[in-house]
Design an enzyme around this catalytic site. Sequence first.
Site, mmCIF file in Angstrom:
data_model
loop_
_atom_site.group_PDB
_atom_site.id
_atom_site.type_symbol
_atom_site.label_atom_id
_atom_site.label_comp_id
_atom_site.label_asym_id
_atom_site.label_seq_id
_atom_site.Cartn_x
_atom_site.Cartn_y
_atom_site.Cartn_z
ATOM 1 C CG ASP A 67 60.034 62.122 56.486
ATOM 2 O OD1 ASP A 67 61.266 62.191 56.611
ATOM 3 O OD2 ASP A 67 59.259 61.887 57.437
ATOM 4 C CB ILE A 68 59.070 56.501 55.989
ATOM 5 C CG1 ILE A 68 59.553 56.186 54.568
ATOM 6 C CG2 ILE A 68 58.218 55.376 56.550
ATOM 7 C CD1 ILE A 68 58.479 56.162 53.513
ATOM 8 C CD GLU B 191 63.174 59.068 58.674
ATOM 9 O OE1 GLU B 191 62.697 60.043 59.236
ATOM 10 O OE2 GLU B 191 64.328 58.668 58.911
#
Length: 177
Positions: free
Chosen positions: A96-97, A139
């Site tokens: 997960d960004i 993301e």
Amino acid sequence: RSRAGGYPGNDRRLAMIKTTYDIQLAQRDAEIERLRNVELQAEIEERKRVQTALEKLATTDILTNLTNRHHFFVLAEREVERSMRYKRSLSLLMVDIDHFKRVNDTRGHIAGDQVLMAIGAVIRASLRDADIAGRYGGEEFVILLPETAVESAVSASQRLCSAIAELAVETDAGRVH
């Protein structure tokens, strides 16, 4: 004069003319068939190209060039079954960004898309051919590591996190880290 009332040798000349005509007709028909085969081959090649493009569109995330969510799960299911059947290691990474929403909010969605493209490239470059990476959601990414024990998966995830953390993406809205 011949028995049929014609001139001597006319029958032979007529036969030769007919034979020549038949040969030319056969050559023309063969050329038409050759041209039809060329056209059909070109059509087959075009259909193959279109089918390949459609398959890519159906299985690949357009921004990241990773597998899309659906295709990832199809491939992952096969790998899980194989891993269980042969009692082999298998690891899964969820990525997960951090702070990605802030990029979209402050720099715009085009810049966010450019960041996602760059992250997809980093993920692809960080993996082995046997690994399967996909975009899970906005993301979020998933990476399946066949034949990989936990220790190796942790090392791979740390390398990937470092590569993404060091990434500086030149976007239309400026540089994003």
